[in-house]
Design an enzyme around this catalytic site. Structure first.
Site, mmCIF file in Angstrom:
data_model
loop_
_atom_site.group_PDB
_atom_site.id
_atom_site.type_symbol
_atom_site.label_atom_id
_atom_site.label_comp_id
_atom_site.label_asym_id
_atom_site.label_seq_id
_atom_site.Cartn_x
_atom_site.Cartn_y
_atom_site.Cartn_z
ATOM 1 N N THR A 55 0.841 -1.195 0.000
ATOM 2 C CA THR A 55 0.000 0.000 0.000
ATOM 3 C C THR A 55 0.873 1.241 0.000
ATOM 4 O OG1 THR A 55 -1.826 1.138 1.099
ATOM 5 C CG2 THR A 55 -0.168 0.198 2.526
ATOM 6 N N ASN A 60 -0.696 3.939 1.376
ATOM 7 C CA ASN A 60 -1.516 4.713 2.308
ATOM 8 C C ASN A 60 -0.869 4.760 3.701
ATOM 9 O OD1 ASN A 60 -3.511 4.993 4.433
ATOM 10 N ND2 ASN A 60 -5.071 4.891 2.840
ATOM 11 N N LYS A 116 -2.876 3.241 6.678
ATOM 12 C CA LYS A 116 -2.850 1.771 6.714
ATOM 13 C C LYS A 116 -1.507 1.281 7.246
ATOM 14 C CE LYS A 116 -6.054 0.689 2.971
ATOM 15 N NZ LYS A 116 -6.192 0.046 1.658
ATOM 16 N N ASP A 118 -7.737 -5.392 0.747
ATOM 17 C CA ASP A 118 -8.755 -4.761 -0.082
ATOM 18 C C ASP A 118 -10.010 -4.654 0.756
ATOM 19 O OD1 ASP A 118 -9.389 -3.698 -2.770
ATOM 20 O OD2 ASP A 118 -11.001 -5.150 -2.624
ATOM 21 N N PHE A 161 -11.606 8.390 7.218
ATOM 22 C CA PHE A 161 -11.576 8.778 5.806
ATOM 23 C C PHE A 161 -12.784 8.139 5.120
ATOM 24 C CE2 PHE A 161 -10.391 4.751 3.735
ATOM 25 C CZ PHE A 161 -10.062 3.992 4.848
ATOM 26 N N GLY A 162 -12.917 8.413 3.833
ATOM 27 C CA GLY A 162 -13.916 7.715 3.016
ATOM 28 C C GLY A 162 -15.329 7.796 3.574
ATOM 29 N N TYR A 163 -15.931 6.639 3.731
ATOM 30 C CA TYR A 163 -17.332 6.565 4.154
ATOM 31 C C TYR A 163 -17.512 6.622 5.670
ATOM 32 C CZ TYR A 163 -17.814 5.034 -0.706
ATOM 33 O OH TYR A 163 -17.772 4.974 -2.079
ATOM 34 N N ASP A 164 -16.435 6.819 6.414
ATOM 35 C CA ASP A 164 -16.543 6.828 7.880
ATOM 36 C C ASP A 164 -17.633 7.770 8.432
ATOM 37 O OD1 ASP A 164 -14.729 4.855 8.728
ATOM 38 O OD2 ASP A 164 -13.020 6.183 8.482
ATOM 39 N N ARG A 169 -10.537 -3.729 9.144
ATOM 40 C CA ARG A 169 -9.116 -3.889 8.828
ATOM 41 C C ARG A 169 -8.326 -4.338 10.057
ATOM 42 N NH1 ARG A 169 -8.654 0.598 7.005
ATOM 43 N NH2 ARG A 169 -9.580 0.058 5.015
HETATM 44 P P1 IMP Z 1 -9.010 -0.059 -0.671
HETATM 45 O O1 IMP Z 1 -9.176 -1.277 0.144
HETATM 46 O O2 IMP Z 1 -7.849 0.782 -0.226
HETATM 47 O O3 IMP Z 1 -9.043 -0.337 -2.138
HETATM 48 O O4 IMP Z 1 -10.240 0.882 -0.350
HETATM 49 C C1 IMP Z 1 -11.534 0.614 -0.685
HETATM 50 C C2 IMP Z 1 -12.473 1.775 -0.411
HETATM 51 O O5 IMP Z 1 -13.413 1.332 0.553
HETATM 52 C C3 IMP Z 1 -11.868 3.028 0.160
HETATM 53 O O6 IMP Z 1 -11.404 3.897 -0.818
HETATM 54 C C4 IMP Z 1 -13.066 3.618 0.888
HETATM 55 O O7 IMP Z 1 -13.926 4.203 -0.038
HETATM 56 C C5 IMP Z 1 -13.763 2.384 1.421
HETATM 57 N N1 IMP Z 1 -13.287 2.049 2.774
HETATM 58 C C6 IMP Z 1 -12.572 0.954 3.126
HETATM 59 N N2 IMP Z 1 -12.293 0.962 4.441
HETATM 60 C C7 IMP Z 1 -12.849 2.088 4.928
HETATM 61 C C8 IMP Z 1 -12.877 2.661 6.239
HETATM 62 O O8 IMP Z 1 -12.322 2.147 7.221
HETATM 63 N N3 IMP Z 1 -13.538 3.837 6.328
HETATM 64 C C9 IMP Z 1 -14.131 4.455 5.297
HETATM 65 N N4 IMP Z 1 -14.121 3.973 4.065
HETATM 66 C C10 IMP Z 1 -13.483 2.787 3.862
#
Ligand code: IMP
Length: 197
Positions: free
Chosen positions: A8, A10, A13, A71, A154-157, A183
Site C-alpha cells: 500500500t 496509504n 494503513k 482490499d 476517511f472515506g465513508y466513515d 481492517r
Molecule cells: P481499498 O481497500 O484501499 O481499495 O479501499 C476501498 C475503499 O473502501 C476506500 O477507498 C473507501 O472508499 C472504502 N473504505 C474501506 N475501508 C474504509 C474505512 O475504514 N472507512 C471508510 N471507508 C473505507
C-alpha cells in the site's frame, strides 16, 4: 527475520499494520520503502481476489520476503451490497467523499433504521516467500446514518454508524477504530494465521 512488505501507499494503513503486527514483525516496509513501483489493476470480483492481485504483483517485483495486501469496501444491504468492491471507484475515483456520502444518504431517503444495515469488509492476502498464499476476511457491522458525522478517519466513515458505540467511525479515535474495524480485525486474524505456520 524475513523482510515484510505491505502493498500500500496509504500512510494510515501503514500506521495501523505496524501497530498491530509490531510484536511479530518489528519492521514492515511500505511498497515505496521497498523501492517497488507497480501499477496494479484491481479488477477482481471479490475483496480476496483484489488483495491477492496486489500481493502477487508486489511479490513478483520484490526479491523475497513476505508480502501482505488488503482490499476493503462498504456493503449497504438496501442497495444490494453496493458499492462493495467498487467502493473506491463509486461515482468516480476522484469524486470527493462528501459527494459520495451525500448520494448514498439520498439513495436511502425514507428507508427506516432497521433497513439501513451495512458493513465494512476487509480481506488481507499474504504471499509467503515459498509461494504459498493465504487470505482472511473480517467485517464490522453498522448502519448508514442520516447525515455526515465526525471528522476522523476517511472515506465513508462519517456515514457509518456503529450502534454499540453510539458513534460513526469518523467519531472514533484512530486507536478506538483499530480495535473494532474490519481492517484491524482482519490484520489480527492474519497475524494469528501467520503465527501457525
Ligand atoms: P481499498 O481497500 O484501499 O481499495 O479501499 C476501498 C475503499 O473502501 C476506500 O477507498 C473507501 O472508499 C472504502 N473504505 C474501506 N475501508 C474504509 C474505512 O475504514 N472507512 C471508510 N471507508 C473505507
Amino acid at each position: 527475520m524475513e523482510r515484510v512488505i505491505f502493498a500500500t501507499g496509504n500512510a494510515g494503513k501503514m500506521r495501523e499494520i505496524r501497530s498491530i503486527m509490531a510484536d511479530t514483525y518489528p519492521e514492515i516496509l511500505s511498497m515505496k520503502e521497498a523501492g517497488i513501483q507497480t501499477d496494479i489493476a484491481e479488477d477482481g470480483k471479490t475483496y480476496e481476489e483484489n488483495a491477492l492481485i496486489k500481493a502477487r504483483a508486489v511479490a513478483a517485483a520484490a526479491e523475497g520476503g513476505l508480502v501482505l495486501a488488503d482490499d476493503s469496501g462498504l456493503e449497504i444491504d438496501f442497495l444490494g451490497k453496493e458499492p462493495g468492491v467498487y467502493s473506491a471507484r463509486y461515482l468516480g475515483e476522484d469524486t470527493p467523499y462528501s459527494v459520495k456520502n451525500a448520494e448514498l444518504i439520498r439513495r436511502l431517503e425514507g428507508v427506516p433504521e432497521e433497513e439501513r444495515t451495512a458493513r465494512f469488509v476487509c480481506a488481507i492476502a499474504a504471499v509467503l516467500p515459498d509461494g504459498r498464499e493465504l487470505t482472511v476476511r473480517a467485517a464490522i457491522e453498522g448502519r448508514i446514518g442520516y447525515e455526515e458525522k465526525g471528522g476522523n478517519g476517511f472515506g465513508y466513515d462519517p456515514i457509518f454508524y456503529v450502534p454499540e458505540m453510539g458513534k460513526t467511525t469518523a467519531e472514533l479515535t484512530e486507536e478506538e477504530k483499530n480495535l473494532v474495524s474490519h481492517r484491524g480485525k482482519a490484520l489480527r486474524l492474519m497475524r494469528e494465521e501467520l503465527k501457525k505456520l
